[in-house]
Design a protein around this motif. Structure first.
Motif, PDB file in Angstrom:
ATOM      1  N   ALA A  31     121.126  98.713  71.479  1.00 47.19           N
ATOM      2  CA  ALA A  31     119.664  98.805  71.422  1.00 47.19           C
ATOM      3  C   ALA A  31     119.137  98.695  70.001  1.00 47.19           C
ATOM      4  CB  ALA A  31     119.208 100.123  72.050  1.00 47.19           C
ATOM      5  N   GLY A  32     119.952  99.076  69.021  1.00 48.02           N
ATOM      6  CA  GLY A  32     119.502  99.073  67.634  1.00 48.02           C
ATOM      7  C   GLY A  32     119.804  97.812  66.867  1.00 48.02           C
ATOM      8  N   GLY A  33     120.305  96.772  67.556  1.00 46.80           N
ATOM      9  CA  GLY A  33     120.603  95.520  66.878  1.00 46.80           C
ATOM     10  C   GLY A  33     122.080  95.191  66.949  1.00 46.80           C
ATOM     11  N   ASP A  65     121.936  92.875  61.783  1.00 51.21           N
ATOM     12  CA  ASP A  65     120.486  92.961  61.640  1.00 51.21           C
ATOM     13  C   ASP A  65     119.957  94.365  61.932  1.00 51.21           C
ATOM     14  OD1 ASP A  65     120.848  93.065  64.367  1.00 51.21           O
ATOM     15  OD2 ASP A  65     119.498  91.403  64.845  1.00 51.21           O
ATOM     16  N   PHE A  66     120.807  95.369  61.778  1.00 51.19           N
ATOM     17  CA  PHE A  66     120.424  96.751  62.008  1.00 51.19           C
ATOM     18  C   PHE A  66     119.601  97.283  60.831  1.00 51.19           C
ATOM     19  CE2 PHE A  66     124.666  96.440  60.194  1.00 51.19           C
ATOM     20  CZ  PHE A  66     124.558  97.203  59.045  1.00 51.19           C
ATOM     21  N   PHE A  67     118.937  98.423  61.073  1.00 51.30           N
ATOM     22  CA  PHE A  67     118.163  99.098  60.026  1.00 51.30           C
ATOM     23  C   PHE A  67     118.781 100.460  59.747  1.00 51.30           C
ATOM     24  CE2 PHE A  67     115.182  96.088  61.712  1.00 51.30           C
ATOM     25  CZ  PHE A  67     114.414  95.696  60.633  1.00 51.30           C
ATOM     26  N   VAL A  68     119.050 100.725  58.493  1.00 51.76           N
ATOM     27  CA  VAL A  68     119.541 102.024  58.062  1.00 51.76           C
ATOM     28  C   VAL A  68     118.772 102.408  56.813  1.00 51.76           C
ATOM     29  CG1 VAL A  68     121.526 103.294  57.172  1.00 51.76           C
ATOM     30  CG2 VAL A  68     121.856 101.653  58.997  1.00 51.76           C
ATOM     31  N   THR A  69     118.457 103.677  56.671  1.00 48.09           N
ATOM     32  CA  THR A  69     117.699 104.115  55.514  1.00 48.09           C
ATOM     33  C   THR A  69     118.393 105.286  54.827  1.00 48.09           C
ATOM     34  OG1 THR A  69     115.614 105.126  54.803  1.00 48.09           O
ATOM     35  CG2 THR A  69     116.255 105.538  57.048  1.00 48.09           C
ATOM     36  N   PRO A  70     118.598 105.201  53.496  1.00 47.33           N
ATOM     37  CA  PRO A  70     118.374 104.035  52.647  1.00 47.33           C
ATOM     38  C   PRO A  70     119.492 103.013  52.818  1.00 47.33           C
ATOM     39  CG  PRO A  70     119.245 105.821  51.337  1.00 47.33           C
ATOM     40  CD  PRO A  70     119.030 106.379  52.713  1.00 47.33           C
ATOM     41  N   PRO A  71     119.280 101.752  52.409  1.00 49.36           N
ATOM     42  CA  PRO A  71     120.279 100.712  52.643  1.00 49.36           C
ATOM     43  C   PRO A  71     121.636 100.998  52.005  1.00 49.36           C
ATOM     44  CG  PRO A  71     118.170  99.730  52.068  1.00 49.36           C
ATOM     45  CD  PRO A  71     118.030 101.212  51.851  1.00 49.36           C
ATOM     46  N   LEU A 110     117.197 103.311  62.860  1.00 54.59           N
ATOM     47  CA  LEU A 110     116.156 102.829  63.746  1.00 54.59           C
ATOM     48  C   LEU A 110     116.826 102.345  65.021  1.00 54.59           C
ATOM     49  CD1 LEU A 110     113.246 102.242  64.295  1.00 54.59           C
ATOM     50  CD2 LEU A 110     113.422 100.133  63.004  1.00 54.59           C
ATOM     51  N   THR A 111     116.988 103.250  65.986  1.00 45.82           N
ATOM     52  CA  THR A 111     117.575 103.019  67.299  1.00 45.82           C
ATOM     53  C   THR A 111     119.096 102.973  67.270  1.00 45.82           C
ATOM     54  OG1 THR A 111     115.594 101.777  67.942  1.00 45.82           O
ATOM     55  CG2 THR A 111     117.442 101.647  69.419  1.00 45.82           C
ATOM     56  N   ALA A 116     122.878 103.948  66.596  1.00 44.39           N
ATOM     57  CA  ALA A 116     123.472 105.274  66.529  1.00 44.39           C
ATOM     58  C   ALA A 116     124.799 105.203  65.781  1.00 44.39           C
ATOM     59  CB  ALA A 116     123.703 105.816  67.943  1.00 44.39           C
ATOM     60  N   PRO A 117     125.273 106.337  65.241  1.00 48.81           N
ATOM     61  CA  PRO A 117     126.594 106.330  64.607  1.00 48.81           C
ATOM     62  C   PRO A 117     127.679 105.784  65.522  1.00 48.81           C
ATOM     63  CG  PRO A 117     125.437 108.362  64.074  1.00 48.81           C
ATOM     64  CD  PRO A 117     124.582 107.639  65.077  1.00 48.81           C
ATOM     65  N   SER A 118     127.545 106.058  66.820  1.00 44.42           N
ATOM     66  CA  SER A 118     128.550 105.571  67.767  1.00 44.42           C
ATOM     67  C   SER A 118     128.593 104.054  67.825  1.00 44.42           C
ATOM     68  CB  SER A 118     128.281 106.136  69.166  1.00 44.42           C
ATOM     69  OG  SER A 118     126.981 105.768  69.609  1.00 44.42           O
ATOM     70  N   ASP A 119     127.478 103.375  67.505  1.00 49.95           N
ATOM     71  CA  ASP A 119     127.476 101.917  67.497  1.00 49.95           C
ATOM     72  C   ASP A 119     128.377 101.378  66.389  1.00 49.95           C
ATOM     73  OD1 ASP A 119     125.654 101.440  69.651  1.00 49.95           O
ATOM     74  OD2 ASP A 119     124.014 102.048  68.340  1.00 49.95           O
ATOM     75  N   PHE A 120     128.350 102.021  65.223  1.00 49.31           N
ATOM     76  CA  PHE A 120     129.223 101.607  64.124  1.00 49.31           C
ATOM     77  C   PHE A 120     130.680 101.896  64.470  1.00 49.31           C
ATOM     78  CE2 PHE A 120     125.099 101.993  62.177  1.00 49.31           C
ATOM     79  CZ  PHE A 120     125.067 100.952  61.266  1.00 49.31           C
ATOM     80  N   ALA A 121     130.930 103.064  65.047  1.00 48.03           N
ATOM     81  CA  ALA A 121     132.294 103.421  65.431  1.00 48.03           C
ATOM     82  C   ALA A 121     132.832 102.460  66.487  1.00 48.03           C
ATOM     83  CB  ALA A 121     132.331 104.859  65.953  1.00 48.03           C
TER      84      ALA A 121
END
Length: 356
Positions: free
Chosen positions: A271-273, A297-303, A337-338, A340-345
């Motif tokens: 959902a977050g890209g 194309d995900f969003f993380v803050t700060p980059p 932005l949408t 989740a840490p689990s998406d990276f894992a």
């Protein structure tokens, strides 16, 4: 009581110069010299990739060079863009206490709904579409993105007044899957311009900008006030351009990490890209992380959080990576932005499963 926002317009500048000015505004705001600000900007023909994207995967670089367009990298996440004088950018730089929003998803919704309300004043039905688009009848007229840097918020978007769709399609590598999920077959079909919506006679760009400011004023409770660009901001932008954002090292620093023979890669779209993990392993059983790079194309803050995550995972056993990713994000206190840490894992796990 409404909150004053200085309004400035830097006009048409090269894409790397405009990106350097973004960073100068953020640095000035953090230092207390730049007030809460709305900036408008335009570009000569240019292509821009998102902060975390692998540039040769997103752009047809040979075609870009033949066309003579500017090639740059944004300081925000998200996908690749083609920009020219037919579009303009808008952005806000402000203190997080100004709007009282501390979640990037809530911030995106509020700002996008305000911009959509402004565009709707012109007689079109503009609406926010999560996670970061503004659409008219299901077609994108504005893409947006932003991040927190300490107490400073930076959020930006574009408005498509006119566009050369064929040129955009020839310069960007738009994944077919990204279009298919919206029932479309080309990047040009995905977007809509003010020119098309107004049967070839769009409002002047000055009127579109004024409408967006009215939307910001009404929905965000701010008071836009015309202002001047500070010399300190121009000087900072020149230095940032020369030292970082204007350099090829910055623009091409994330290229195609899957090319070397010992790199294994996988792509996860949630959902977050889209998040791609590019992994090099080590050890007798090839079960430890030598290097990891996340692109997409995900969003993380700060980059800068992503390089920090990559560094934190080096040397760990693959089996320990999922827990390590969760612990990293819990301790770092970052905004997603949408995604989740689990998406990276999961992207990392999928890449590891591709090992020989």
């Amino acid at each position: 009581m409404t909150k004053p926002f200085r309004v400035i317009d830097t006009g048409i500048r090269g894409c790397r110069e405009q990106m350097a000015f973004d960073q100068a505004l953020i640095a000035g705001h953090k230092a207390g010299t730049t007030p809460d600000t709305v900036r408008f900007l335009q570009f000569p023909p240019s292509v821009l990739v998102g902060r975390h994207q692998a540039i040769s995967q997103e752009l047809n670089l040979d075609a870009c060079r033949v066309a003579g367009v500017g090639i740059g990298r944004r300081i925000t996440g998200g996908g690749a863009l083609y920009l020219d004088e037919g579009q303009f950018g808008w952005e806000l730089v402000f203190h997080k206490s100004t709007l009282g929003l501390t979640n990037l998803g809530d911030l995106a919704r509020e700002i996008c709904e305000a911009a959509a309300a402004g565009l709707s004043r012109l007689g079109i039905d503009a609406r926010y579409r999560p996670r970061n688009d503004i659409e008219v009848d299901g077609r994108k007229i504005s893409g947006t993105g932003g991040f927190f840097d300490g107490d400073t918020i930076f959020y930006q978007g574009t408005v498509l007044v006119a566009m050369d769709g064929a040129k955009m399609a020839s310069l960007l590598n738009i994944p077919a899957a990204k279009l298919a999920k919206r029932g479309q077959t080309s990047g040009a079909q995905r977007v809509v311009t003010m020119t098309e919506l107004f049967d070839g006679n769009p409002p002047p760009i000055s009127e579109v900008k004024a409408a967006i400011l009215e939307g910001f004023a009404e929905r965000l409770g701010i008071s836009p006030v015309p202002g001047e660009i500070l010399e300190s901001e121009e000087a900072a932008a020149r230095a940032i351009f020369d030292e970082e954002i204007g350099t090829d090292d910055f623009v091409y620093e994330i290229d195609d990490p899957s090319h070397p023979a010992d790199v294994i890669s996988a792509r996860h779209t949630g959902a977050g890209g889209t998040i791609e993990a590019h992994l090099r392993l080590e050890g007798p059983r090839q079960d430890r992380i030598r290097e990891i790079q996340f692109t997409g194309d995900f969003f993380v803050t700060p980059p800068r959080v992503i390089p920090d995550l990559e560094a934190a995972l080096r040397g760990l056993a693959v089996d320990d990576a999922e827990a390590a990713v969760a612990e990293f994000f819990a301790a770092a206190g970052v905004g997603l932005l949408t995604a989740a840490p689990s998406d990276f894992a999961l992207a990392l796990k999928m890449a590891a499963e591709n090992r020989p």
